[in-house]
Design a protein around this motif. Structure first.
Motif, mmCIF file in Angstrom:
data_model
loop_
_atom_site.group_PDB
_atom_site.id
_atom_site.type_symbol
_atom_site.label_atom_id
_atom_site.label_comp_id
_atom_site.label_asym_id
_atom_site.label_seq_id
_atom_site.Cartn_x
_atom_site.Cartn_y
_atom_site.Cartn_z
ATOM 1 N N ARG A 41 0.842 -1.193 0.000
ATOM 2 C CA ARG A 41 0.000 0.000 0.000
ATOM 3 C C ARG A 41 0.884 1.251 0.000
ATOM 4 O O ARG A 41 1.961 1.263 0.592
ATOM 5 N N GLU A 42 0.382 2.283 -0.668
ATOM 6 C CA GLU A 42 1.076 3.567 -0.662
ATOM 7 C C GLU A 42 0.961 4.173 0.734
ATOM 8 O O GLU A 42 -0.094 4.045 1.375
ATOM 9 N N PRO A 43 2.012 4.821 1.224
ATOM 10 C CA PRO A 43 1.936 5.439 2.561
ATOM 11 C C PRO A 43 0.753 6.395 2.655
ATOM 12 O O PRO A 43 0.518 7.194 1.755
ATOM 13 N N GLY A 44 -0.010 6.244 3.741
ATOM 14 C CA GLY A 44 -1.142 7.129 3.979
ATOM 15 C C GLY A 44 -2.333 6.888 3.072
ATOM 16 O O GLY A 44 -3.206 7.733 2.961
ATOM 17 N N SER A 45 -2.375 5.724 2.415
ATOM 18 C CA SER A 45 -3.455 5.446 1.482
ATOM 19 C C SER A 45 -3.952 4.014 1.667
ATOM 20 O O SER A 45 -3.234 3.156 2.173
#
Length: 138
Positions: A41-45
């Motif tokens: 997962r993309e950071p903060g997403s």
């Protein structure tokens, strides 16, 4: 019907796999065993860096909800960031048990091996996911 979802990384995958999928106790518990290899997962997403994963995940989870009367274990294995996954020597690319070529990859595990597999080109197709899960399409 209950679906146990467990997240794993390269570092802790073996322990989760052995306990939930491959152990004699797990193999004989009657639960549907699934492995889902995904991009990190993309950071903060809530989204991954892989567009195909972002399309396939909701379809897979929706079809899992259609399982009636059967418990399942879903081991979500996160392959790493883009550079880690793109390495031809990635452990899951080289492991003959898995032989992952792309993400997402959904595998139904039975009798000590992959009984069915959907790769990145099919894992978003409801009818293909239903067939892998052994449920009727809606």
């Amino acid at each position: 019907m209950t679906v146990l979802k467990v997240d794993a990384t390269l570092a802790d995958f073996s322990a989760h796999f052995d306990r939930l999928i491959a152990s004699p106790a797990a193999a004989s518990d009657g639960k549907l065993k699934l492995l889902l290899f995904l991009a990190d997962r993309e950071p903060g997403s809530s989204l991954t860096w892989c567009p195909d994963c972002n399309v396939a995940e909701p379809v897979i989870y929706e079809r899992l909800e259609a399982l009636q009367g059967r418990d399942a274990v879903l081991l979500r294995a996160y392959v790493g960031d883009k550079p880690t996954w793109r390495d031809p020597a990635h452990p899951w690319r080289e492991d003959p048990k898995f032989g992952i070529k792309g993400v997402p990859t959904l595998i139904r595990w039975e009798n000590g091996g992959a009984a069915a597999r959907l790769g990145d080109e099919e894992a978003h197709l409801k009818d293909k996911v239903d067939a892998l899960l052994g449920v009727g399409g809606n």
